[in-house]
Design a protein around this motif. Structure first.
Motif, mmCIF file in Angstrom:
data_model
loop_
_atom_site.group_PDB
_atom_site.id
_atom_site.type_symbol
_atom_site.label_atom_id
_atom_site.label_comp_id
_atom_site.label_asym_id
_atom_site.label_seq_id
_atom_site.Cartn_x
_atom_site.Cartn_y
_atom_site.Cartn_z
ATOM 1 N N UNK A 155 0.841 -1.205 0.000
ATOM 2 C CA UNK A 155 0.000 0.000 0.000
ATOM 3 C C UNK A 155 0.873 1.251 0.000
ATOM 4 N N UNK A 156 1.945 1.238 0.780
ATOM 5 C CA UNK A 156 2.873 2.377 0.793
ATOM 6 C C UNK A 156 3.531 2.556 -0.569
ATOM 7 N N UNK A 157 3.762 1.446 -1.282
ATOM 8 C CA UNK A 157 4.345 1.528 -2.616
ATOM 9 C C UNK A 157 3.443 2.272 -3.586
ATOM 10 N N UNK A 158 2.128 2.048 -3.472
ATOM 11 C CA UNK A 158 1.182 2.772 -4.323
ATOM 12 C C UNK A 158 1.219 4.261 -4.026
ATOM 13 N N UNK A 159 1.310 4.596 -2.755
ATOM 14 C CA UNK A 159 1.420 6.004 -2.363
ATOM 15 C C UNK A 159 2.701 6.628 -2.908
ATOM 16 N N UNK A 160 3.793 5.868 -2.848
ATOM 17 C CA UNK A 160 5.078 6.365 -3.359
ATOM 18 C C UNK A 160 5.011 6.603 -4.864
ATOM 19 N N UNK A 161 4.379 5.682 -5.601
ATOM 20 C CA UNK A 161 4.239 5.866 -7.045
ATOM 21 C C UNK A 161 3.482 7.144 -7.356
ATOM 22 N N UNK A 162 2.388 7.386 -6.631
ATOM 23 C CA UNK A 162 1.594 8.594 -6.857
ATOM 24 C C UNK A 162 2.388 9.852 -6.502
ATOM 25 N N UNK A 163 3.146 9.770 -5.434
ATOM 26 C CA UNK A 163 3.969 10.906 -5.019
ATOM 27 C C UNK A 163 4.986 11.261 -6.107
ATOM 28 N N UNK A 164 5.622 10.248 -6.680
ATOM 29 C CA UNK A 164 6.609 10.485 -7.735
ATOM 30 C C UNK A 164 5.936 11.081 -8.968
ATOM 31 N N UNK A 165 4.771 10.553 -9.352
ATOM 32 C CA UNK A 165 4.073 11.051 -10.541
ATOM 33 C C UNK A 165 3.611 12.497 -10.382
ATOM 34 N N UNK A 166 3.358 12.907 -9.149
ATOM 35 C CA UNK A 166 2.881 14.270 -8.897
ATOM 36 C C UNK A 166 4.006 15.293 -8.796
ATOM 37 N N UNK A 201 10.092 0.612 -19.273
ATOM 38 C CA UNK A 201 10.483 -0.722 -18.843
ATOM 39 C C UNK A 201 9.222 -1.545 -18.585
ATOM 40 N N UNK A 202 9.352 -2.850 -18.733
ATOM 41 C CA UNK A 202 8.297 -3.739 -18.282
ATOM 42 C C UNK A 202 8.526 -4.037 -16.808
ATOM 43 N N UNK A 203 7.465 -3.876 -16.012
ATOM 44 C CA UNK A 203 7.533 -4.175 -14.583
ATOM 45 C C UNK A 203 6.504 -5.243 -14.237
ATOM 46 N N UNK A 204 6.725 -5.894 -13.136
ATOM 47 C CA UNK A 204 5.724 -6.774 -12.540
ATOM 48 C C UNK A 204 5.575 -6.388 -11.075
ATOM 49 N N UNK A 205 4.394 -6.621 -10.534
ATOM 50 C CA UNK A 205 4.126 -6.401 -9.115
ATOM 51 C C UNK A 205 4.241 -4.938 -8.700
ATOM 52 N N UNK A 206 4.010 -4.017 -9.609
ATOM 53 C CA UNK A 206 4.057 -2.596 -9.274
ATOM 54 C C UNK A 206 2.683 -1.948 -9.426
ATOM 55 N N UNK A 207 2.542 -0.789 -8.809
ATOM 56 C CA UNK A 207 1.455 0.130 -9.117
ATOM 57 C C UNK A 207 2.025 1.166 -10.073
ATOM 58 N N UNK A 208 1.392 1.286 -11.247
ATOM 59 C CA UNK A 208 1.841 2.227 -12.264
ATOM 60 C C UNK A 208 0.747 3.255 -12.528
ATOM 61 N N UNK A 209 1.154 4.533 -12.587
ATOM 62 C CA UNK A 209 0.195 5.604 -12.833
ATOM 63 C C UNK A 209 0.566 6.393 -14.073
ATOM 64 N N UNK A 210 -0.455 6.793 -14.824
ATOM 65 C CA UNK A 210 -0.315 7.768 -15.908
ATOM 66 C C UNK A 210 -1.314 8.882 -15.611
ATOM 67 N N UNK A 211 -0.806 10.080 -15.333
ATOM 68 C CA UNK A 211 -1.657 11.207 -14.942
ATOM 69 C C UNK A 211 -1.736 12.191 -16.107
ATOM 70 N N UNK A 212 -2.968 12.558 -16.490
ATOM 71 C CA UNK A 212 -3.194 13.415 -17.659
ATOM 72 C C UNK A 212 -3.991 14.661 -17.271
ATOM 73 N N UNK A 213 -3.648 15.777 -17.909
ATOM 74 C CA UNK A 213 -4.439 17.003 -17.803
ATOM 75 C C UNK A 213 -4.214 17.826 -19.072
ATOM 76 N N UNK A 214 -5.155 18.700 -19.359
ATOM 77 C CA UNK A 214 -5.022 19.611 -20.490
ATOM 78 C C UNK A 214 -4.840 21.027 -19.982
#
Length: 377
Positions: A291-302, A364-377
């Motif tokens: 769960x913390x990993x998902x939060x970290x992914x979102x933090x990096x994307x933001x 890269x191809x990953x396994x066992x990760x939460x991956x985010x793509x954030x879009x805005x116009x």
């Protein structure tokens, strides 16, 4: 950007989950859902009735993400109208190249014009594609263009996956969306949260994504020894114990999950390449760290954004879903807390995730990760 979302249960009707009900102009429609429903019910026809002027991507999943909810045995739909930017789609079937993922990736990317191309999002079949070779093929055409996406799923069955572009989904299909426009801001990130354990071993024999030997011993035999009673449940049980792969020339370790096994050759077929000489270590899960990993992914994307995201496309691995079980929605809640409540959330659980590491445009191809793509116009 205008967005509408719908959900449909088995043999049910489409139910809107958003307040926007105006007719969308040429929307991109993303449909993810249970493979059996996609095979047996007229999903494409129904989507065309909802959005007659649209481009439709349909993919089977190992779980659907819609808003803060994770569901199974459903179909989720997200329709997006881009007001200040454009998109183009391409598709290829890997069976047309005798499962040559690199060539398929090149053909897929070659259909997308390069002028003003900002980002590529891929929805791929997930049963037998070599995801890392697919990405290499795409980047042979569009070298410096960020790319994200995922390999479709089939719950924990590993029987077959389906993808379709403006047609009923079928085996082997891969679809790419190219996003264009100066007003677009697209950021992405991935993160795992799994913990390595046990001794490190050297890959002494492999062929692309097929692993034969570790420390000169049959890889499948060694893996079964670690799994114990769970060995009889392969390949499903492998989702709980992925491999960390450290390859020369790479700063970050790649996580690899087993897609299938070959008892006759005593080999394991993984979702992406596992080069000889790489260092391998087993990994296990801790629910809180995932769960913390998902939060970290979102933090990096933001981090690099100057606009709030309007749409968040999430691709998370089925292994995470199986481990978290009834707590699976916690990782979605962690993402929402970071990206904000105003972002529309859509996505699916996959057999593999596509995204660059931080501070890189190389996918890269990953396994066992939460991956985010954030879009805005």
């Amino acid at each position: 950007m205008k967005i509408q979302q719908y959900e449909r249960k088995k043999n049910g009707n489409w139910e809107s989950t958003t307040s926007c009900d105006e007719k969308l102009k040429n929307p991109l429609v993303l449909v993810f859902g249970n493979r059996f429903i996609l095979e047996k019910e007229p999903i494409l026809e129904e989507v065309k009735k909802l959005f007659d002027d649209s481009e439709i991507i349909i993919g089977s999943s190992a779980g659907e993400i819609l808003g803060a909810n994770v569901t199974e045995n459903t179909i989720s739909l997200t329709a997006v109208e881009f007001e200040n930017s454009t998109y183009k789609l391409s598709h290829q079937n890997i069976l047309d190249t005798q499962k040559d993922a690199f060539e398929t990736g090149k053909r897929l990317a070659d259909q997308l014009p390069s002028e003003n191309l900002k980002h590529i999002f891929i929805v791929s079949e997930g049963s037998y594609v070599n995801g890392s070779a697919l990405i290499d093929g795409v980047e042979a055409i569009h070298k410096d263009i960020p790319c994200t996406g995922g390999l479709c799923g089939d719950d924990a069955r590993f029987e077959k996956t389906l993808v379709g572009y403006n047609e009923n989904p079928k085996e082997g299909e891969i679809v790419a969306v190219g996003f264009y426009g100066d007003s677009l801001q697209i950021t992405s990130a991935q993160y795992g949260g799994w913990t390595p354990f046990g001794p490190e071993r050297i890959i002494t024999k492999s062929d692309n994504n097929v692993l034969y030997e570790l420390d000169n011993q049959p890889a499948l035999d060694l893996y079964k020894k670690y799994l114990g009673d769970k060995a009889s449940e392969l390949p499903q049980s492998a989702l709980l114990y992925p491999l960390s792969v450290k390859t020369e020339g790479r700063k970050e370790a790649i996580v690899r999950t087993i897609l299938s096994i070959d008892e006759e050759k005593n080999a394991m077929i993984l979702a992406g390449d596992v080069p000889e000489g790489s260092v391998v270590q087993l990994m296990m899960a801790n629910i809180d760290k995932i769960a913390e990993g998902a939060s970290k992914a979102a933090e990096i994307a933001m981090k690099s954004r100057d606009k709030d995201p309007q749409l968040a496309l999430l691709v998370s691995c089925i292994g995470r879903k199986l481990v978290m079980d009834q707590r699976v929605e916690e990782e979605i809640e962690e993402v929402i807390e970071e990206v904000g409540a105003n972002a529309v959330i859509s996505g699916f659980y996959s057999y593999g995730e596509l995204a660059p590491f931080s501070n890189s445009t190389r996918c890269e191809l990953h396994n066992q990760t939460m991956t985010l793509t954030l879009l805005s116009e």
